[in-house]
Enzyme design. Structure first.
Site, mmCIF file in Angstrom:
data_model
loop_
_atom_site.group_PDB
_atom_site.id
_atom_site.type_symbol
_atom_site.label_atom_id
_atom_site.label_comp_id
_atom_site.label_asym_id
_atom_site.label_seq_id
_atom_site.Cartn_x
_atom_site.Cartn_y
_atom_site.Cartn_z
ATOM 1 N N GLY A 7 -15.906 37.090 -29.348
ATOM 2 C CA GLY A 7 -15.373 37.124 -30.352
ATOM 3 C C GLY A 7 -14.509 36.038 -30.620
ATOM 4 N N GLY A 8 -15.389 34.767 -31.016
ATOM 5 C CA GLY A 8 -14.042 33.802 -31.622
ATOM 6 C C GLY A 8 -14.605 33.682 -32.843
ATOM 7 N N ALA A 9 -14.202 35.064 -33.690
ATOM 8 C CA ALA A 9 -14.394 34.743 -34.949
ATOM 9 C C ALA A 9 -13.643 35.633 -36.206
ATOM 10 C CB ALA A 9 -16.114 34.661 -35.404
ATOM 11 N N GLY A 10 -13.219 36.323 -34.747
ATOM 12 C CA GLY A 10 -12.047 37.185 -35.404
ATOM 13 C C GLY A 10 -10.533 36.812 -35.513
ATOM 14 N N PHE A 11 -9.599 37.233 -36.276
ATOM 15 C CA PHE A 11 -8.414 36.819 -36.450
ATOM 16 C C PHE A 11 -7.666 36.258 -35.082
ATOM 17 C CE2 PHE A 11 -3.756 38.498 -35.625
ATOM 18 C CZ PHE A 11 -3.116 37.347 -35.746
ATOM 19 N N GLY A 13 -9.258 35.501 -31.950
ATOM 20 C CA GLY A 13 -10.072 34.231 -31.330
ATOM 21 C C GLY A 13 -9.985 32.696 -32.041
ATOM 22 N N THR A 125 -4.441 44.334 -24.711
ATOM 23 C CA THR A 125 -3.523 45.203 -25.859
ATOM 24 C C THR A 125 -2.170 45.680 -24.876
ATOM 25 O OG1 THR A 125 -2.582 46.808 -27.430
ATOM 26 C CG2 THR A 125 -5.321 47.328 -25.849
ATOM 27 N N ASP A 126 -0.877 45.553 -25.562
ATOM 28 C CA ASP A 126 0.493 46.493 -25.322
ATOM 29 C C ASP A 126 -0.068 47.785 -25.502
ATOM 30 O OD1 ASP A 126 0.474 46.733 -28.232
ATOM 31 O OD2 ASP A 126 1.983 45.836 -28.438
ATOM 32 N N GLU A 127 -0.763 48.597 -26.627
ATOM 33 C CA GLU A 127 -1.054 49.894 -26.622
ATOM 34 C C GLU A 127 -1.533 50.750 -25.550
ATOM 35 O OE1 GLU A 127 -2.147 51.407 -30.155
ATOM 36 O OE2 GLU A 127 -2.195 48.729 -30.909
ATOM 37 N N TYR A 150 -8.888 53.968 -29.560
ATOM 38 C CA TYR A 150 -8.842 52.295 -29.784
ATOM 39 C C TYR A 150 -7.951 51.890 -28.300
ATOM 40 C CZ TYR A 150 -6.560 47.971 -30.262
ATOM 41 O OH TYR A 150 -6.569 45.894 -29.783
ATOM 42 N N LYS A 154 -9.541 50.669 -24.772
ATOM 43 C CA LYS A 154 -9.086 49.274 -24.710
ATOM 44 C C LYS A 154 -8.340 48.942 -23.090
ATOM 45 C CE LYS A 154 -8.591 45.558 -26.236
ATOM 46 N NZ LYS A 154 -9.357 44.636 -25.623
HETATM 47 N N1 LIG Z 1 -4.053 41.726 -33.567
HETATM 48 C C1 LIG Z 1 -3.477 42.016 -32.455
HETATM 49 O O1 LIG Z 1 -2.709 42.099 -32.779
HETATM 50 C C2 LIG Z 1 -4.047 42.476 -30.870
HETATM 51 C C3 LIG Z 1 -2.798 43.225 -30.876
HETATM 52 C C4 LIG Z 1 -3.337 43.052 -29.153
HETATM 53 C C5 LIG Z 1 -4.503 43.271 -28.276
HETATM 54 N N2 LIG Z 1 -5.153 42.906 -29.460
HETATM 55 C C6 LIG Z 1 -6.545 42.541 -29.047
HETATM 56 O O2 LIG Z 1 -6.924 40.850 -29.144
HETATM 57 C C7 LIG Z 1 -8.744 40.891 -29.814
HETATM 58 C C8 LIG Z 1 -8.278 40.344 -30.736
HETATM 59 O O3 LIG Z 1 -7.964 41.079 -31.326
HETATM 60 P P1 LIG Z 1 -8.225 40.493 -33.309
HETATM 61 O O4 LIG Z 1 -6.904 40.785 -33.885
HETATM 62 O O5 LIG Z 1 -8.558 39.087 -33.323
HETATM 63 O O6 LIG Z 1 -9.458 41.388 -33.661
HETATM 64 P P2 LIG Z 1 -10.318 41.079 -34.992
HETATM 65 O O7 LIG Z 1 -10.480 42.677 -35.466
HETATM 66 O O8 LIG Z 1 -10.025 40.113 -35.967
HETATM 67 O O9 LIG Z 1 -12.239 40.058 -34.075
HETATM 68 C C9 LIG Z 1 -12.542 40.671 -33.207
HETATM 69 C C10 LIG Z 1 -13.683 39.462 -33.295
HETATM 70 O O10 LIG Z 1 -14.496 40.365 -32.664
HETATM 71 C C11 LIG Z 1 -16.191 40.609 -32.962
HETATM 72 N N3 LIG Z 1 -16.824 41.697 -32.091
HETATM 73 C C12 LIG Z 1 -16.489 43.005 -31.804
HETATM 74 N N4 LIG Z 1 -17.576 43.140 -31.711
HETATM 75 C C13 LIG Z 1 -18.376 42.448 -31.122
HETATM 76 C C14 LIG Z 1 -19.516 42.877 -30.397
HETATM 77 N N5 LIG Z 1 -20.041 43.636 -29.648
HETATM 78 N N6 LIG Z 1 -20.052 41.039 -29.516
HETATM 79 C C15 LIG Z 1 -19.370 40.291 -29.715
HETATM 80 N N7 LIG Z 1 -18.464 40.661 -30.598
HETATM 81 C C16 LIG Z 1 -18.311 41.172 -30.923
HETATM 82 C C17 LIG Z 1 -16.245 40.372 -33.914
HETATM 83 O O11 LIG Z 1 -16.841 40.204 -34.622
HETATM 84 C C18 LIG Z 1 -14.644 39.509 -34.757
HETATM 85 O O12 LIG Z 1 -14.776 38.339 -34.656
HETATM 86 C C19 LIG Z 1 -9.094 42.800 -29.433
HETATM 87 O O13 LIG Z 1 -9.870 42.695 -28.178
HETATM 88 C C20 LIG Z 1 -7.585 42.998 -30.131
HETATM 89 O O14 LIG Z 1 -7.964 44.774 -29.236
HETATM 90 C C21 LIG Z 1 -4.822 42.518 -30.701
#
Ligand SMILES: NC(=O)c1ccc[n+]([C@@H]2O[C@H](COP(=O)([O-])OP(=O)(O)OC[C@H]3O[C@@H](n4cnc5c(N)ncnc54)[C@H](O)[C@@H]3O)[C@@H](O)[C@H]2O)c1
Length: 338
Positions: A7-11, A13, A125-127, A150, A154
């Site tokens: 998931g390293g291509a998300g926010f 990660g 997550t805190d949720e 969601y 989690k």
């Molecule tokens: N953003 C927040 O404020 C926050 C707060 C608490 C926890 N989190 C947790 O942190 C993690 C990252 O959050 P984020 O905001 O970066 O999310 P995001 O939605 O920006 O990114 C998620 C990433 O996961 C990848 N992904 C989704 N399903 C996949 C799969 N089956 N296999 C491989 N890759 C997959 C997506 O392509 C994307 O790159 C999540 O697990 C989220 O629950 C986020």
């Protein structure tokens, strides 16, 4: 140090990958990501050609592919950010949340167990603790009371991680961060959505008047917390990662408007989200005892985030669908469409 970041291509990660490669000259990073709507190689453009970086397209639910990638990369640690993350989407269509956040996590744990991966850090997550409105901030052993599909998905992922530690002694550590903010966050989330709408002088919809409280943490401070836990955390443990920065959503939006020089008359109260938690709050002694503290003051982090969005329109412009500037909430639209 070889780190596989699922998931390293998300926010979060992608910011963590940037942090790792910037901080550790000997780091080697492999991002394993399915590239859903939220995952983009554009988030990694500044590290993509770094010799220490590799990208593999893949789903955490695909055991065969994961197995192959882990066998050839031989990571010292796997960090799992992969997830479906937007609460509103989970209300409209829960299935992908169960597929990735529960079943996907199960497959990842299975592969890590069979290949005896030395360490797995799972981002929760805190949720999972649910609404803390009339309750004290949650500590790591408080019970789960998730409210949305969601947060329920989690919480289920967390429970599987705990079970894999108890049953198989898989060295897994769980992190439960509060709301993160910063660059590269998808425009559907509160802070980027507010910045982009304010920039266009469009109304800023706030669920139920915006009295819900969230605890905000700058994404690079979270990267440091994760680094700390990777190095000094104990397997089988969960660590809350609070921002120690509680704000109502209304305060967040007001701060953004003030920093952007926009009027508060843009704020528009809309019908609340079903099951909307009024407050998330966590205790943080456990992670503080490892020596981590968040460093970025709220106004500094927020100003930098606003500046990043203002300077990177190329990044967010292609992500705005027709519905981005719609005035209705998803439930209003759904009701009107029957
Ligand atoms: N953003 C927040 O404020 C926050 C707060 C608490 C926890 N989190 C947790 O942190 C993690 C990252 O959050 P984020 O905001 O970066 O999310 P995001 O939605 O920006 O990114 C998620 C990433 O996961 C990848 N992904 C989704 N399903 C996949 C799969 N089956 N296999 C491989 N890759 C997959 C997506 O392509 C994307 O790159 C999540 O697990 C989220 O629950 C986020």
């Amino acid at each position: 140090m070889r780190v596989l970041v699922a998931g390293g291509a998300g926010f979060m990660g992608s910011n963590f990958v940037r942090y790792l490669l910037g901080r550790y000259p000997d780091a080697e990073v492999l991002v394993y990501d399915k590239l859903t709507y939220a995952g983009r190689l554009d988030n990694l453009r500044d590290v993509y050609w770094d010799k220490r970086f590799r990208f593999v397209l893949g789903d955490i639910g695909d055991e065969e592919r994961l197995m192959e990638v882990i066998k050839s990369f031989e990571p010292d640690v796997i960090v799992n950010f992969a997830g479906e993350t937007h609460v509103d989407r989970s209300i409209n269509e829960p299935a992908p949340f169960l597929e990735t956040n529960v079943v996907g996590v199960f497959h990842l744990l299975e592969v890590a167990r069979r290949l005896e991966v030395p360490r797995l850090v799972h981002i929760s997550t805190d949720e999972v603790y649910g609404d803390r409105w009339n309750l004290p901030p949650a500590s790591e052993d408080d019970c789960f009371r998730p409210s949305s599909p969601y947060s329920a998905s989690k919480a289920s992922g967390d429970l599987l991680c705990q079970a894999y530690w108890r049953t198989y002694r898989l060295p897994v550590i769980i992190l439960r961060p509060s709301n993160n903010y910063g660059p590269y966050q998808y425009p559907e989330k509160l802070i980027p959505r507010t910045i982009i709408r304010a920039l266009h002088d469009k109304p800023i919809p706030l669920y139920g008047g915006g009295w819900q409280k969230r605890d905000w943490l700058y994404v690079m401070d979270f990267a440091e917390a994760l680094d700390t836990v990777m190095r000094r955390g104990s397997p089988g443990e969960a660590y809350n990662v609070p921002g120690f920065n509680e704000k109502t959503n209304l305060e967040v939006v007001r701060d953004i408007l003030r920093l952007m020089g926009k009027p508060e008359t843009l704020i528009k109260t809309v019908e609340d989200r079903p099951g909307h938690d009024r407050r998330y709050a966590m205790r943080g002694e456990k992670i503080l005892s490892l020596g981590w503290r968040p460093k970025t003051p709220w106004h500094k982090g927020l100003r930098e985030t606003i500046e990043w969005y203002l300077g990177n329109e190329w990044w967010w412009r292609p992500l705005l669908g027709d519905e981005f500037f719609a005035e209705d909430t998803p439930w209003e639209t759904r009701r009107q469409n029957g």
